[in-house]
Design a protein around this motif. Structure first.
Motif, PDB file in Angstrom:
ATOM      1  N   ILE A  32       0.892  -1.081  -0.246  1.00 54.13           N
ATOM      2  CA  ILE A  32      -0.020   0.213   0.109  1.00 54.13           C
ATOM      3  C   ILE A  32       0.414   0.969  -0.170  1.00 54.13           C
ATOM      4  CG2 ILE A  32      -1.271   1.136   1.601  1.00 54.13           C
ATOM      5  CD1 ILE A  32      -3.077  -1.640   2.550  1.00 54.13           C
ATOM      6  N   LEU A  33       1.859   0.919   1.007  1.00 59.43           N
ATOM      7  CA  LEU A  33       3.073   2.431   0.993  1.00 59.43           C
ATOM      8  C   LEU A  33       3.184   2.334  -0.513  1.00 59.43           C
ATOM      9  CD1 LEU A  33       4.292   1.959   4.612  1.00 59.43           C
ATOM     10  CD2 LEU A  33       2.487   3.849   3.807  1.00 59.43           C
ATOM     11  N   GLY A  39       1.848   8.695  -5.166  1.00 65.00           N
ATOM     12  CA  GLY A  39       0.687   9.923  -5.309  1.00 65.00           C
ATOM     13  C   GLY A  39      -0.980  10.128  -4.845  1.00 65.00           C
ATOM     14  N   THR A  40      -1.570  10.386  -4.466  1.00 63.65           N
ATOM     15  CA  THR A  40      -3.266  10.094  -3.547  1.00 63.65           C
ATOM     16  C   THR A  40      -3.844   9.269  -4.702  1.00 63.65           C
ATOM     17  OG1 THR A  40      -2.669  12.684  -2.038  1.00 63.65           O
ATOM     18  CG2 THR A  40      -5.005  11.200  -2.746  1.00 63.65           C
ATOM     19  N   LEU A  46      -6.479   1.735  -5.419  1.00 60.09           N
ATOM     20  CA  LEU A  46      -5.712   1.003  -4.505  1.00 60.09           C
ATOM     21  C   LEU A  46      -6.698  -0.367  -4.685  1.00 60.09           C
ATOM     22  CD1 LEU A  46      -5.081   2.834  -0.906  1.00 60.09           C
ATOM     23  CD2 LEU A  46      -3.583   1.485  -2.571  1.00 60.09           C
ATOM     24  N   ARG A  47      -7.498  -0.458  -4.286  1.00 60.36           N
ATOM     25  CA  ARG A  47      -8.229  -2.026  -4.206  1.00 60.36           C
ATOM     26  C   ARG A  47      -8.002  -2.230  -5.781  1.00 60.36           C
ATOM     27  NH1 ARG A  47     -14.003  -3.508  -3.557  1.00 60.36           N
ATOM     28  NH2 ARG A  47     -13.522  -6.643  -3.077  1.00 60.36           N
ATOM     29  N   VAL A  83     -13.084   9.344  -0.406  1.00 58.83           N
ATOM     30  CA  VAL A  83     -12.118   9.398   0.483  1.00 58.83           C
ATOM     31  C   VAL A  83     -10.354   8.790  -0.428  1.00 58.83           C
ATOM     32  CG1 VAL A  83     -11.488   7.904   2.063  1.00 58.83           C
ATOM     33  CG2 VAL A  83     -13.516   7.954   1.324  1.00 58.83           C
ATOM     34  N   GLU A  84      -9.969   9.450  -0.377  1.00 58.89           N
ATOM     35  CA  GLU A  84      -8.240   9.717  -0.907  1.00 58.89           C
ATOM     36  C   GLU A  84      -7.723   9.047   0.518  1.00 58.89           C
ATOM     37  OE1 GLU A  84      -8.777  12.412  -4.425  1.00 58.89           O
ATOM     38  OE2 GLU A  84      -7.842  13.557  -2.994  1.00 58.89           O
ATOM     39  N   TYR A  85      -6.411   8.084  -0.193  1.00 60.55           N
ATOM     40  CA  TYR A  85      -5.263   8.528   0.535  1.00 60.55           C
ATOM     41  C   TYR A  85      -4.539   8.960   0.839  1.00 60.55           C
ATOM     42  CZ  TYR A  85      -8.830   4.922   2.490  1.00 60.55           C
ATOM     43  OH  TYR A  85     -10.035   4.285   3.262  1.00 60.55           O
ATOM     44  N   ALA A  86      -3.440   8.486   2.114  1.00 64.91           N
ATOM     45  CA  ALA A  86      -2.394   9.895   1.000  1.00 64.91           C
ATOM     46  C   ALA A  86      -0.920   9.304   1.751  1.00 64.91           C
ATOM     47  CB  ALA A  86      -2.247  11.795   0.504  1.00 64.91           C
TER      48      ALA A  86
END
Length: 134
Positions: A32-33, A39-40, A46-47, A83-86
């Motif tokens: 994941i990292l 980037g975001t 991601l999935r 939903v965003e992950y960064a």
């Protein structure tokens, strides 16, 4: 359920390597990292990058990364929810570690027979491959 080891880092009784690995403890956290370093990303992005992970496990791993302060989660009040992950600044400090893992994987891990044959044909990797097969 017990506390994740990542929450015990400030008073961790082990060595610095063990303490660092608590942040990456989990099958998918490093991956994941690795993807978030680019980037975001939204949850479904991601999935798609991790087709073998279940939605439940991805959610769990993302929550643990967020609790550790390595990943930030931004929820936008729209319909449908976005939903965003960064990676956080703390998470970005792990970039050299993640890149080193990726480089080692490129050199020594063979994900397909075709990739292994390509590595064997390369002069630069014959000695390390022979050492791994011994």
């Amino acid at each position: 359920m017990s506390l994740p080891r990542a929450k015990l880092v400030k008073n961790f009784p082990g060595c610095p390597v063990e303490a660092t690995l608590t942040y990456l403890d989990g099958k998918w956290k490093g991956v994941i990292l690795f993807h978030l370093m680019q980037g975001t990303l939204r949850f479904n992005e991601l999935r798609r990058k991790l087709p073998a992970v279940t939605q439940r496990m991805l959610t769990k791993q993302l929550r643990e990364l967020e609790e550790s302060g390595l990943v930030s989660r931004t929820v936008y009040p729209v319909v449908p929810p976005r939903v965003e992950y960064a990676m956080t600044p703390l998470g970005m400090t792990l970039e050299p570690v993640i890149q080193a893992l990726a480089a080692w994987g490129d050199d020594y891990v063979f994900c397909s027979p075709e990739g292994r044959e390509l590595r064997l044909a390369s002069d630069g990797l014959r000695a390390p491959i022979a050492a791994l097969e011994a």
